[in-house]
Design a protein around this motif. Structure first.
Motif, short mmCIF file in Angstrom:
data_model
loop_
_atom_site.label_atom_id
_atom_site.label_comp_id
_atom_site.label_asym_id
_atom_site.label_seq_id
_atom_site.Cartn_x
_atom_site.Cartn_y
_atom_site.Cartn_z
N LEU A 109 4.95 0.73 12.09
CA LEU A 109 6.14 -0.07 12.02
C LEU A 109 6.03 -0.34 10.20
O LEU A 109 6.99 -0.20 9.28
N ASN A 114 8.12 -1.74 7.75
CA ASN A 114 8.17 -3.37 7.92
C ASN A 114 6.97 -4.70 6.98
O ASN A 114 5.54 -3.86 7.49
N SER A 117 4.12 -5.66 9.10
CA SER A 117 3.57 -5.11 9.29
C SER A 117 1.93 -5.36 8.46
O SER A 117 0.22 -4.65 9.19
N GLU A 280 11.55 -5.72 6.09
CA GLU A 280 11.74 -5.83 7.22
C GLU A 280 10.44 -6.91 6.43
O GLU A 280 9.52 -6.42 5.84
#
Length: 349
Positions: A109, A114, A117, A280
């Motif tokens: 991820l 992300n 993570s 993200e």
């Protein structure tokens, strides 16, 4: 190239392939359990079962026909803490639910953008080292000394050989029974047979587990400059990687560190070429709390259980170590507590 350089190169290639496959398929035990138990979709869990079967079969073939000697593997220990291994497994299983994936999934991820993570990996690595050699180590060692018992055998075949069957026959029978059973269960589902991405991910990642054993146990084997026998596992290597980033001039890279770096690179490459890279982050403080709590449980629990969902669930299982069966069951039970059991309300809060 030296044998240590070969191990690092091999680890990087294995990690690169794992990252690419993981990014494309979403391969993860936690996701497999969640999809099966919550969404009634067993394809990803059957992919994990396929990986278990392939890893087991190929590892035992390598052990039989090459110079690979699995007796030096971490998982094949003559003793086990009856308290720490199952408790650590439960902690890890619950932690991966809270963090929305295990350490391997967090690496994938991160490669696709992300940032949650990144926090998970940093906290997981820090907590793992706290438990291995930091402030929690004295407590761990004290409890380990109080609760360690001698196992009837290091592995399932050695246990069954005590009734008079040769070890080689017991190994072949147990390998075929377990691998065959997993494959039959996975392929009895028509939806899984038609899910080419999940099916391929299970086969490839199972091959990569065996490849890890081959790289460290055959390709890079050298009695004068030994390389630690290992394959895919992610709790201690994530901690090693964090430490390596800080003190690389005073610390050598190794197979595990190169796997970690390769996974991030492979996931990033696949995310870029498929157009799925996307930044993200956390949606709320509560979201971050759950994520950090999960990382702490995974870091500490993975050390106590001697491995993670990949380390024990695939790599340890491929050795048929008795300890791995205990750890796998505890990890799955921990995940059940968070996904369907009495702790699911906390996980979702």
């Amino acid at each position: 190239m030296s044998n240590t350089e070969l191990a690092i190169l091999g680890g990087g290639i294995i990690g690169l392939l794992f990252g690419m496959v993981g990014q494309r398929s979403g391969f993860c035990l936690m996701r497999g359990l969640e999809h099966a138990w919550v969404q009634n979709d067993g394809r990803k869990l059957r992919a994990f079962a396929t990986a278990m079967a392939v890893a087991l079969l190929l590892t035992q073939v390598l052990n039989a026909v090459t110079d690979l000697d699995l007796t030096g593997a971490l998982y094949l220990q003559p003793t086990m803490s009856w308290l720490l291994v199952p408790v650590g497994g439960v902690m890890f299983g619950l932690g991966m639910v809270l963090a929305n994936g295990c350490g391997a999934r967090a690496l994938v991820l991160l490669g696709q953008g992300n940032l949650r993570s990144l926090v998970v990996l940093l906290v997981l690595g820090l907590t793992a080292y706290m438990t291995l050699s930091g402030v929690l180590a004295p407590l761990r060692l004290w409890l380990e000394g109080l609760t360690t018992i001698r196992l009837p055998a290091r592995s399932l075949p050695l246990w069954f050989s005590q009734v008079g069957v040769s070890v080689s026959i017991a190994t072949a029978v147990m390998t075929l029974l377990l691998a065959g059973g997993l494959v039959l269960w996975a392929f009895q589902s028509r939806t899984f047979r038609q899910a080419k991405t999940e099916l391929a991910s299970g086969v490839i990642i199972g091959v990569l587990v065996a490849a890890g054993w081959w790289v460290t146990g055959v390709l890079a084997a050298d009695i004068f400059t030994p390389v630690r026998l290992a394959s895919l596992t992610f709790v201690a290597p994530i901690g090693d990687s964090v430490q390596y980033l800080m003190i690389s001039t005073g610390m050598n890279a190794n197979f595990g560190i190169s796997v970690v770096g390769g996974m991030i690179a492979g996931s990033l490459f696949m995310a870029l070429i498929t157009g799925t890279f996307q930044w993200e982050s956390y949606s709320s403080p509560q979201h971050m709390r759950r994520s950090v709590s999960g990382a702490v449980l995974m870091g500490c629990g993975g050390v106590l259980a001697l491995g993670c969902s990949i380390g024990q669930g695939l790599t340890g299982f491929s050795t048929l170590a008795l300890t791995s069966f205990v750890a796998i069951g505890a990890i799955v039970f921990g995940a059940w507590l968070g996904l369907k059991g009495p702790l699911r309300s906390y996980v979702r809060s």
